[in-house]
Scaffold this motif. Structure first.
Motif, mmCIF file in Angstrom:
data_model
loop_
_atom_site.group_PDB
_atom_site.id
_atom_site.type_symbol
_atom_site.label_atom_id
_atom_site.label_comp_id
_atom_site.label_asym_id
_atom_site.label_seq_id
_atom_site.Cartn_x
_atom_site.Cartn_y
_atom_site.Cartn_z
ATOM 1 N N ALA A 1 40.338 37.616 52.145
ATOM 2 C CA ALA A 1 38.903 37.797 51.899
ATOM 3 C C ALA A 1 38.617 37.250 50.504
ATOM 4 O O ALA A 1 38.911 37.900 49.500
ATOM 5 C CB ALA A 1 38.509 39.258 52.009
ATOM 6 N N PHE B 1 32.106 38.186 50.654
ATOM 7 C CA PHE B 1 33.516 37.831 50.815
ATOM 8 C C PHE B 1 33.607 36.928 52.034
ATOM 9 O O PHE B 1 32.888 37.139 53.027
ATOM 10 C CB PHE B 1 34.386 39.070 51.010
ATOM 11 C CG PHE B 1 34.527 39.927 49.786
ATOM 12 C CD1 PHE B 1 35.593 39.751 48.918
ATOM 13 C CD2 PHE B 1 33.597 40.917 49.506
ATOM 14 C CE1 PHE B 1 35.730 40.547 47.790
ATOM 15 C CE2 PHE B 1 33.728 41.721 48.378
ATOM 16 C CZ PHE B 1 34.794 41.527 47.516
ATOM 17 N N ILE C 1 36.072 35.749 54.920
ATOM 18 C CA ILE C 1 37.308 36.214 55.564
ATOM 19 C C ILE C 1 37.843 35.152 56.506
ATOM 20 O O ILE C 1 37.111 34.609 57.342
ATOM 21 C CB ILE C 1 37.066 37.530 56.323
ATOM 22 C CG1 ILE C 1 36.583 38.619 55.354
ATOM 23 C CG2 ILE C 1 38.333 37.983 57.051
ATOM 24 C CD1 ILE C 1 36.269 39.946 56.015
#
Length: 388
Positions: free
Chosen positions: A149, A156, A158
């Motif tokens: 992440a 974020f 991922i």
């Protein structure tokens, strides 16, 4: 030591038992079931019946519509639910939702709880917990976590791959474990329809009691806002234990009920089936298996209740969690295996529920930590002179 149930709990136990017998078991032959669990329409019907009976999601707080049961109370209720493989689905106490709801109650912000926990408790939303990865990623060794992440402004990003993700197909929300560079393992909440989440396939497994089956997920540039971090950045492994220690125990509760059901079916058969001039249960070869079942069920129940009592007093330690998981998973497995043997050819067919219990229960010795990993953990404590 007084093991009798308080009157209110005994009454609740009887209510759940009647509900399972009258409202759930008649649906066990319903065709709306497949290789990847009960179909949504069947689950919706089961949940509606439990809601009407006032038994839906009994483990969550009353503020979210539950009965706020303690862990010993859950042990009693979940065992009764587990006597049908559809029972935990009906009461909304099946995995992974039951463990995810517990985690959200303990860790999520009020905003996150309103968005995700409330509809889960109402039975209108399912979830999944995305932690396990294919090699070379994390399995029994969480330190091998490979999903990342990457911070990007208020988000974020991922990327990674997960598998054996129970309930992924049809889930509305995922709890995703990923490694934040420089900070450590972190949990994130994401709608399952977000761009960047791909359900590659459902895996064909022995069990078929979990709605949504077990999926393989791929994350490709999934953007999750910082407000959707579950708990604090870098505390993912800690929160995993917050979830997994009670979740291991509730698996024990549910599968204890299934093993008890299998034993009841096998015992009735052993009393009725005649061979060599008498009921087969009167022959030592069969009678001793039934006696061993009774002892294993007793051992599993005592272990489960003792661990539940510890949880009600505070935190269940890792050693206690490991010990209970191994004892119960292997005890109930022995019961299911003997029941197949007692039933003979019938035990390998769909003529009774025993074959289905046998197949669905087998994975319990593997998920939430295989027996061998728990034994290794306990052995390391013993070698350090610590209690195990």
């Amino acid at each position: 030591m007084d093991f009798s149930l308080p009157p209110a709990l005994a009454e609740l136990q009887a209510r759940v038992r009647r509900f399972i017998d009258e409202q759930v078991i008649p649906l066990e032959a319903d065709p709306r079931q497949g290789a990847h669990g009960p179909e949504p329409a069947l689950r919706d019907e089961l949940v509606a019946r439990a809601r009407a009976a006032g038994l839906l999601t009994p483990h969550v707080a009353r503020d979210f519509g539950g009965l706020d049961l303690g862990h010993v109370e859950r042990a009693v209720v979940f065992e009764e639910a587990g006597t049908s493989l559809l029972g935990p689905v009906a009461l909304n106490v099946f995995a992974p939702d039951e463990g995810n709801m517990h985690l959200l109650q303990e860790v999520a912000t009020p905003t996150q709880q309103e968005r995700w926990l409330r509809p889960m408790a109402a039975g209108t939303l399912r979830s999944c917990f995305a932690m396990t990865e294919p090699a070379p990623g994390a399995g029994s060794d969480p330190s091998m976590l490979a999903t990342t992440a990457r911070p990007d402004g208020e988000h974020f990003v991922i990327d990674g791959r997960k598998w054996f993700i129970t309930g992924a197909d049809g889930a509305g929300v995922a709890i995703i474990m990923a490694m934040v560079p420089g900070a450590g393992a972190t949990m994130f909440l994401s709608p399952m329809d977000a761009p960047g989440i791909v359900l590659e396939r459902n895996m064909d497994t022995l069990d078929r009691c979990f709605p949504g089956g077990h999926g393989v997920l791929r994350f490709e540039g999934l953007r999750v806002h910082r407000d959707d971090v579950l708990g604090e950045v870098g505390k993912g492994f800690h929160y995993a234990q917050v979830r997994l220690s009670p979740a291991r125990l509730t698996h024990c509760m549910r599968w204890l009920g299934a093993a008890r059901r299998a034993h009841e079916v096998a015992s009735a058969y052993a009393r009725e089936r005649q061979a060599f001039g008498q009921a087969i249960g009167r022959h030592e070869g069969v009678g001793f298996m039934l006696a061993d079942n009774a002892m294993d069920l007793h051992l599993a129940r005592l272990t489960t209740w003792q661990a539940a009592w510890v949880l009600d007093q505070g935190e269940l330690g890792l050693a206690e969690s490991s010990r209970a998981k191994v004892i119960v998973s292997e005890s109930v497995w022995r019961v299911a295996d003997r029941c197949v043997q007692v039933l003979g050819g019938q035990g390998t067919t769909s003529e009774t529920v025993v074959a289905r219990i046998f197949a669905d229960m087998r994975a319990f010795r593997i998920y939430d930590g295989p027996s061998e990993v728990h034994r290794w953990s306990l052995a390391k404590r013993i070698m350090k002179g610590l209690p195990a």
